[in-house]
Design an enzyme around this catalytic site. Sequence first.
Site, PDB file in Angstrom:
ATOM      1  N   PHE A   1       0.861  -1.185   0.000  1.00 35.59           N
ATOM      2  CA  PHE A   1       0.000   0.000   0.000  1.00 35.59           C
ATOM      3  C   PHE A   1       0.895   1.232   0.000  1.00 35.59           C
ATOM      4  O   PHE A   1       1.746   1.378   0.878  1.00 35.59           O
ATOM      5  CB  PHE A   1      -0.876  -0.046   1.255  1.00 35.59           C
ATOM      6  CG  PHE A   1      -1.761   1.158   1.454  1.00 35.59           C
ATOM      7  CD1 PHE A   1      -2.756   1.473   0.530  1.00 35.59           C
ATOM      8  CD2 PHE A   1      -1.617   1.952   2.576  1.00 35.59           C
ATOM      9  CE1 PHE A   1      -3.587   2.573   0.742  1.00 35.59           C
ATOM     10  CE2 PHE A   1      -2.443   3.045   2.794  1.00 35.59           C
ATOM     11  CZ  PHE A   1      -3.429   3.358   1.869  1.00 35.59           C
TER      12      PHE A   1
ATOM     13  N   GLY B   1       1.563  11.517   5.056  1.00 35.70           N
ATOM     14  CA  GLY B   1       1.416  10.169   5.597  1.00 35.70           C
ATOM     15  C   GLY B   1       0.027  10.111   6.176  1.00 35.70           C
ATOM     16  O   GLY B   1      -0.955  10.000   5.446  1.00 35.70           O
TER      17      GLY B   1
ATOM     18  N   ILE C   1       7.703   2.230   1.856  1.00 34.57           N
ATOM     19  CA  ILE C   1       6.595   1.320   1.549  1.00 34.57           C
ATOM     20  C   ILE C   1       6.973  -0.139   1.857  1.00 34.57           C
ATOM     21  O   ILE C   1       7.865  -0.710   1.230  1.00 34.57           O
ATOM     22  CB  ILE C   1       6.152   1.463   0.076  1.00 34.57           C
ATOM     23  CG1 ILE C   1       5.809   2.922  -0.230  1.00 34.57           C
ATOM     24  CG2 ILE C   1       4.965   0.540  -0.212  1.00 34.57           C
ATOM     25  CD1 ILE C   1       4.808   3.592   0.717  1.00 34.57           C
TER      26      ILE C   1
ATOM     27  N   ARG D   1      -4.427   0.005  11.313  1.00 33.60           N
ATOM     28  CA  ARG D   1      -4.178   0.235  12.745  1.00 33.60           C
ATOM     29  C   ARG D   1      -4.430  -1.029  13.550  1.00 33.60           C
ATOM     30  O   ARG D   1      -3.705  -1.333  14.495  1.00 33.60           O
ATOM     31  CB  ARG D   1      -5.070   1.365  13.253  1.00 33.60           C
ATOM     32  CG  ARG D   1      -4.549   2.706  12.829  1.00 33.60           C
ATOM     33  CD  ARG D   1      -5.451   3.831  13.288  1.00 33.60           C
ATOM     34  NE  ARG D   1      -4.990   5.049  12.629  1.00 33.60           N
ATOM     35  CZ  ARG D   1      -5.779   5.894  11.977  1.00 33.60           C
ATOM     36  NH1 ARG D   1      -7.082   5.679  11.924  1.00 33.60           N
ATOM     37  NH2 ARG D   1      -5.276   6.962  11.403  1.00 33.60           N
TER      38      ARG D   1
ATOM     39  N   GLU E   1       2.058   3.540  10.600  1.00 37.64           N
ATOM     40  CA  GLU E   1       0.582   3.587  10.494  1.00 37.64           C
ATOM     41  C   GLU E   1       0.029   4.670  11.407  1.00 37.64           C
ATOM     42  O   GLU E   1      -1.006   4.473  12.034  1.00 37.64           O
ATOM     43  CB  GLU E   1      -0.061   2.257  10.889  1.00 37.64           C
ATOM     44  CG  GLU E   1       0.089   1.104   9.945  1.00 37.64           C
ATOM     45  CD  GLU E   1      -0.433   1.353   8.540  1.00 37.64           C
ATOM     46  OE1 GLU E   1       0.311   1.045   7.621  1.00 37.64           O
ATOM     47  OE2 GLU E   1      -1.552   1.838   8.363  1.00 37.64           O
ATOM     48  N   GLY E   2       0.685   5.801  11.470  1.00 37.08           N
ATOM     49  CA  GLY E   2       0.238   6.887  12.345  1.00 37.08           C
ATOM     50  C   GLY E   2       0.931   6.774  13.689  1.00 37.08           C
ATOM     51  O   GLY E   2       0.784   5.772  14.387  1.00 37.08           O
TER      52      GLY E   2
ATOM     53  N   GLU F   1       1.042  10.000  18.541  1.00 39.92           N
ATOM     54  CA  GLU F   1       0.456  11.350  18.609  1.00 39.92           C
ATOM     55  C   GLU F   1      -0.753  11.452  17.664  1.00 39.92           C
ATOM     56  O   GLU F   1      -1.799  11.996  18.028  1.00 39.92           O
ATOM     57  CB  GLU F   1       1.513  12.400  18.240  1.00 39.92           C
ATOM     58  CG  GLU F   1       2.638  12.555  19.271  1.00 39.92           C
ATOM     59  CD  GLU F   1       3.638  11.395  19.289  1.00 39.92           C
ATOM     60  OE1 GLU F   1       3.682  10.617  18.307  1.00 39.92           O
ATOM     61  OE2 GLU F   1       4.352  11.259  20.291  1.00 39.92           O
TER      62      GLU F   1
END
Lengths: 260, 383
Positions: B122, B130, B156, B242, B362-363, B366
Site C-alpha cells: 500500500f 502520511g 513502503i 491500525r 501507520e500513524g 500522537e
Amino acid sequence: MHIIVAIKQVPDTSEVSIDPETNTLIREGVPSIINPYDENAIEAGLQLKEEYGGTVTAISMGPPQAEEALRQALAMGCDEAILLSDRAFAGSDTLATSYVLAQAIRKIGNYDLVICGKQAFDGDTAQVGPGIAEQLGIPQATYAMEVRVDGKKIQVKRLLAGSFETVEMKLPALITADKHMNVPRHAGLRGVMAARKKEIPTWTLEDIQADPSKCGLSGSPTTVVEIFPPQRSHKTERLEGEPQQVARLLIEKLRDAQVL
Amino acid sequence: MDFSFTEEQQEIFAAVREICDEELKPRAKEVDERGEYPWENIKMLAELDLFGVPVPAEYGGLGLGILDWAVIGELLSAACTTTGAVYGAHLLAEYPIMEFGSEEQKEKYLRPLASGEKIGAFGLTEPGAGSDAASVRTRAELDGDYYVLNGTKVFITNGGEADIYVIIANVAPEKGARGITAFIVEKGTEGFTFGKDEEKMAYPALANRELIFQDARVPKENVLGRERRGFRVAMSTLGAGRIGMAIGAVGLAQAAYDAAVAYAPTREQFGQPISEFQAIQFTLADMATRIEAARWLTYHAAWRKDQGLEFEKEAAMAKVFASETCVEVCNKAVQIHGGYGYTKDYPVERYYREAKLFDIVEGTSEIQRLVIANRLLKEAMKK
C-alpha cells in the site's frame, strides 16, 4: 490408486513424565498427537496420491477421542477417515490390534497399498504393521525410505542397520514408513476448515464382522507384567591428568562397567 | 457477551501455532541476521492459505473475519515479527480491493492476493504526507484511457517485492482531499520503479522502499473505487492497518514477556532466582496485565469491524495502547535479562529494536491520540 493409512493417537511423549511413586505414566493434561511415524505414513500416502492419483483413507483404532487424530489426517489432505471404536477392542495387544485393523481394511476393500508408521512412539513394538500384512496375506516391506509404483508393482527402498535394501512387491502390499522417508506437511487452513465438515464414521466390532475372541483382552496373548523407568543414577566421576593417561583410565573403567 | 472462540477458530489458530512453533520461530534469528526478504516463510504461508484469511470464498479466500486475521497476525508476529509485518502489509492492498474493488478488479487482483501467489503493498506515505493523506503530492493526470502518475512514495513495506500496489495519488491537487484517488498499479508498469530500501534500526529483512513514478501509465480501469473518492479508501485502509499494527505489537510484546518469564526463574542472584524478588514479580505482573489489556482492546476493535460497526476510534485506541505497551514490555524484558538481554544471544535484544516500529508507523502515537480526541469531541457535541 487407493491407499489406506493406519494411524494411532499417542500421548505427546515429550510431555509425559513418570510418577516415581507408582511407576506409571502421568497422562493427565498431556496432549494427544498423531504418532510421529504415522505422520510420515500419511505424508507418504499423500505424495503417492499426488504422483499417481487416487484416494487416501485414514483409519485408526482407539477410544472416541482418537477422532481428533483422524480429523488432523483429513486436514493434512486425506480423503476419508474411519474410526474403529468399540469397548470390545479395549486392551488389545499388537496381535489383536492388527486383527481389528485388518478386518476394517477387508471391509473397505479394493485397496492397493496399506501404509503404517514404522512403530508407535508409546509402545515402540513395530509389530502392528507386519501383523496387518500377515492377517491380510499380502507382502510387506518395513522401514521404507523411498517408494516407486510401477503398474501393479511397488519398489521399496528400505533403511536397514547400516545399509539399504530395495525390494519389489506385487500390489496390494503393506509398507511401514521410516521417519527419514519424508517431512510431513503442515495442515493448511483450508484443510483444517474442510476437515471439520467431513463425516468420520465409527465402525464397531459388528461393522467389521470381527470375532470377539480375537479382539481386546481376550484376543491378546501378551501380558504386560510390569512397566518401570530405567534406574537413574547421577554418579559422576571426574578423570584428570594427561590425555593419554585419562583415555587409558577411561577404557579401564568402561571395561569394569562391562560397557566395552 | 461471549469472549470465547468457536471450535473452528480454535482449530485454525492451533494449526497456525504449530506453523509458528515449528517453522517461523526457529528461523526468526536467522531472518534478522541474513537481512533478506523472507521469501521462504512467505511461500510457506501462501501454501498454507494464510494470505486469504479475510477474503470471501468466492475470490479464493477463507471467508473469515478481520478478528480471525488479527489473531493469526498476533501469532505470526510473536514467532517472527518480520514475517508478521509482511502479512500485515499484504492486507493493506488486499483490504481496499476487497472493500472498494469492482468485480473485474477482484477477479484480477484479489484472487492472486488471497492465494498468496502475489504479494501486495500500500503506497500512501510520501516525504511530505502520511497520516495527513490530503497532502499527497503524487499526481495522476488523465490521458486517454490511462492515468499518468508522477511522484515518489517512501517507506513502503513490501516495496519492490510485492506485485500489486494500491497507490494513493491526487488528480486535482488544488482540491486537496477531494482530488485524492486510489489506483491499483502492477509491478512492471512502465515508469514505475523502486528507489532506496531504507536501512532501519531493526527489520533488515523487511523491504521498506521508495516507489518512484515517472510518467507511469496506469489503465483507467485500475482506479480503485471512484475518481476523487480515494480519501475514503485511504482512511478506511489506515483504519484496518491500525488493527494490524496493534495486533503485531501485542504479538511481539507477548514474545518478549514469554522470554522474560522463562528467564527470571533461571537467573540466580544473592542465592535465589531473581523471580523471587518482588521487583521482578511486579514487573512481570504489569507486563502481562498491559498485554492482556492491549490484546482485548485490539480484538474488540477487530470485532466491531467485523460487525460492521464504527471502529475508527477503537482501532486508534488499540494501536496507541498496544504499541506503547510493546515498547514498554520489550524494554522491561531486556531489563529482566540484565546484561545478557543486551547481547544478541537472547532474542529480547532483537525484540527491543523491533518494538519501536509500532508506535511510529501507520500513524504515530500522537496521530492516534488526535484521531481518538477528534472522535471523542464529536461524540460529546452530539449529546
